[in-house]
Design a protein around this motif. Structure first.
Motif, short mmCIF file in Angstrom:
data_model
loop_
_atom_site.label_atom_id
_atom_site.label_comp_id
_atom_site.label_asym_id
_atom_site.label_seq_id
_atom_site.Cartn_x
_atom_site.Cartn_y
_atom_site.Cartn_z
N VAL A 1 0.78 -1.54 -0.45
CA VAL A 1 -0.26 -0.32 0.15
C VAL A 1 0.96 1.30 0.14
N ASN A 2 1.53 1.57 -1.08
CA ASN A 2 2.08 2.98 -0.66
C ASN A 2 1.76 3.63 -2.63
N GLU A 3 2.42 4.61 -2.84
CA GLU A 3 2.17 5.48 -4.86
C GLU A 3 2.93 4.95 -5.54
N ARG A 4 4.14 3.93 -5.09
CA ARG A 4 4.58 3.44 -6.53
C ARG A 4 4.36 1.69 -6.06
N TRP A 5 3.36 1.18 -5.60
CA TRP A 5 3.21 -0.26 -5.88
C TRP A 5 2.85 -0.27 -7.77
N PRO A 6 1.30 -0.27 -7.90
CA PRO A 6 1.04 0.32 -9.16
C PRO A 6 2.24 0.29 -10.46
N ALA A 7 2.77 0.97 -10.24
CA ALA A 7 3.97 1.03 -11.31
C ALA A 7 4.74 0.09 -11.46
N LEU A 8 5.20 -0.77 -10.45
CA LEU A 8 5.76 -1.88 -9.68
C LEU A 8 5.31 -2.67 -10.14
N ILE A 9 4.49 -3.28 -9.75
CA ILE A 9 3.51 -4.95 -10.09
C ILE A 9 3.49 -4.34 -11.50
N GLN A 10 3.08 -3.67 -11.90
CA GLN A 10 3.14 -2.81 -13.56
C GLN A 10 3.87 -3.81 -14.41
N TYR A 11 5.12 -3.00 -14.57
CA TYR A 11 5.93 -3.51 -14.93
C TYR A 11 6.78 -5.14 -14.69
N GLN A 12 6.23 -5.29 -13.49
CA GLN A 12 7.26 -7.03 -12.95
C GLN A 12 6.28 -8.16 -14.21
N ILE A 13 4.82 -7.83 -13.89
CA ILE A 13 4.06 -8.25 -14.52
C ILE A 13 4.19 -8.69 -16.42
N ALA A 14 4.37 -7.26 -16.33
CA ALA A 14 5.07 -6.98 -18.34
C ALA A 14 5.80 -7.43 -18.30
N ALA A 15 7.10 -7.63 -17.82
CA ALA A 15 8.40 -8.48 -17.69
C ALA A 15 8.15 -10.10 -18.43
N VAL A 16 7.61 -10.44 -17.47
CA VAL A 16 7.27 -11.73 -17.14
C VAL A 16 6.47 -12.11 -18.32
N LEU A 17 5.59 -11.33 -19.31
CA LEU A 17 4.56 -11.54 -20.34
C LEU A 17 5.86 -11.23 -21.71
N GLU A 18 6.92 -10.93 -21.35
CA GLU A 18 7.96 -10.76 -22.94
C GLU A 18 8.35 -11.37 -22.40
N LYS A 19 9.05 -12.46 -21.45
CA LYS A 19 9.51 -13.09 -21.23
C LYS A 19 9.22 -14.41 -22.11
N ILE A 20 7.86 -14.60 -22.29
CA ILE A 20 6.78 -15.47 -22.85
C ILE A 20 6.77 -14.99 -24.21
N GLU A 21 6.46 -14.29 -24.24
CA GLU A 21 6.40 -13.71 -26.13
C GLU A 21 7.01 -12.50 -25.98
N PRO A 22 8.03 -12.27 -26.39
CA PRO A 22 8.70 -11.65 -27.10
C PRO A 22 8.34 -10.50 -27.92
N TYR A 23 8.03 -9.04 -27.46
CA TYR A 23 7.54 -8.03 -28.21
C TYR A 23 5.95 -8.03 -28.46
N ASN A 24 5.28 -8.57 -27.04
CA ASN A 24 3.82 -8.66 -26.66
C ASN A 24 3.37 -7.13 -26.89
N GLU A 25 1.72 -7.05 -27.69
CA GLU A 25 1.50 -5.85 -27.31
C GLU A 25 1.08 -5.17 -25.92
N TYR A 26 1.16 -6.19 -24.95
CA TYR A 26 0.76 -5.84 -23.31
C TYR A 26 1.17 -6.18 -22.60
N ALA A 27 2.67 -5.82 -23.30
CA ALA A 27 3.73 -5.46 -22.48
C ALA A 27 4.55 -3.42 -22.73
N ASP A 28 4.40 -4.27 -24.63
CA ASP A 28 5.18 -2.80 -25.58
C ASP A 28 4.84 -1.19 -24.69
#
Length: 331
Positions: free
Chosen positions: A127-154
């Motif tokens: 619960v802090n102002e940084r968390w939404p941006a932090l977890i967003q890029y962590q999830i995007a990174a896993v999507l990118e590992k599975i499918e490089p250059y996918n539209e969600y991580a882009d």
């Protein structure tokens, strides 16, 4: 660099001449020797990989929604083969699976739905102002590992590239520029900022402007000299004996820095330390004293490490993958 290359390829040939399981053979040929997964013999070998007990255990533990339970946070009170979905994805990728395989296809769909706020996870966020941006890029990174250059991580990737360009615009890290950029993009008002997601950005290393590579590398190297990057003691200018209980901590730091282009001026000494860690047969063995962290995903043996030969193969393949990353990032 040439001696490292010849040592790596010689070791690969030595392993391929042995009676190794299909997962090990596929990984050596695809990830280190550079064989195309589209070659007929590689497609046939992939079919053997899919029948492996290593794939079966991932499949058995995967839940109906494509997850393995918690997304990113480990519950240490529960003993699980795959304590988080992120760890299970890393495991699947390491043993040779990709998005065309059901396990990672289903995992991608689940993580995508979490990314789009269409699915909930049992993890408890901060619960802090940084968390939404932090977890967003962590999830995007896993999507990118599975499918490089996918539209969600882009979009997430380009947002952080914009921030990093602002931060390093004078050729070095500038905290005030970082603070202003994160306030502009994420409305962060406090002094504590979201850590810059270098690992995520470097998944598309070739798309990062050349002028940013060295400043980012220099910043991360200096930061690691002060505090370590993952662990305080794992500083790559202070290397322990190779056969050490926590050798993997230094190897994890080494792997992080191999993501940067032109890292040899910092990593040459560590690469020599790794090369000098070979045994009398030219292989690597971390030894029975090595303690694996909870959720370790790089084992390839189906029988565990009770047999020394299994441990030697697993350790050697792990090192070969790291050295191949080192070579590729310094071409």
């Amino acid at each position: 660099m040439e001696s490292v290359y010849h040592a790596v390829m010689g070791c690969v040939q030595q392993l391929l001449s042995q009676n190794i399981n299909p997962v090990v053979r596929y990984k050596l040929l695809k990830d280190i020797a550079g064989y195309s997964a589209e070659k007929p013999e590689m497609k046939a070998l992939k079919e053997e990989v899919l029948k492996s007990p290593l794939v079966a255990e991932l499949d058995e533990e995967q839940q109906y929604d494509g997850s393995w339970g918690r997304l990113y946070s480990i519950d240490y009170s529960v003993k699980k083969k795959f304590p988080t979905t992120f760890i299970a994805v890393d495991r699947a990728l390491y043993i040779g699976l990709d998005k065309s395989d059901n396990i990672l296809f289903n995992a991608f769909e689940h993580i995508r739905e979490v990314f789009q706020h269409k699915a909930r996870v049992p993890d408890r966020g901060e619960v802090n102002e940084r968390w939404p941006a932090l977890i967003q890029y962590q999830i995007a990174a896993v999507l990118e590992k599975i499918e490089p250059y996918n539209e969600y991580a882009d979009q997430v990737w380009h947002t952080w590239l914009y921030i990093v360009q602002r931060v390093f615009r004078e050729g070095a890290y500038n905290y005030e520029y970082d603070r202003k950029a994160q306030r502009e993009v994420f409305s962060i008002t406090g002094e504590r900022l979201v850590p810059l997601p270098f690992e995520f950005l470097l998944l598309r290393r070739k798309d990062i402007p050349n002028r940013l590579h060295q400043p980012m590398l220099d910043y991360c190297w200096e930061r690691h000299l002060k505090n370590g990057y993952f662990w305080p003691e794992a500083k790559l200018h202070q290397l322990p004996a190779f056969y050490h209980q926590k050798t993997r901590r230094w190897l994890n730091s080494f792997e992080f820095f191999t993501s940067f282009s032109g890292n040899a001026r910092y990593l040459q000494g560590t690469a020599e330390w790794i090369m000098n860690g070979r045994n009398e047969n030219g292989m690597w063995d971390f030894g029975p004293q090595m303690k694996d962290p909870f959720g370790y995903f790089r084992y390839l043996s189906t029988e565990g490490w009770k047999k020394r030969q299994n441990r030697v193969i697993d350790c050697t393949v792990e090192i070969l993958v790291l050295l191949k990353k080192y070579l590729d990032s310094n071409q």
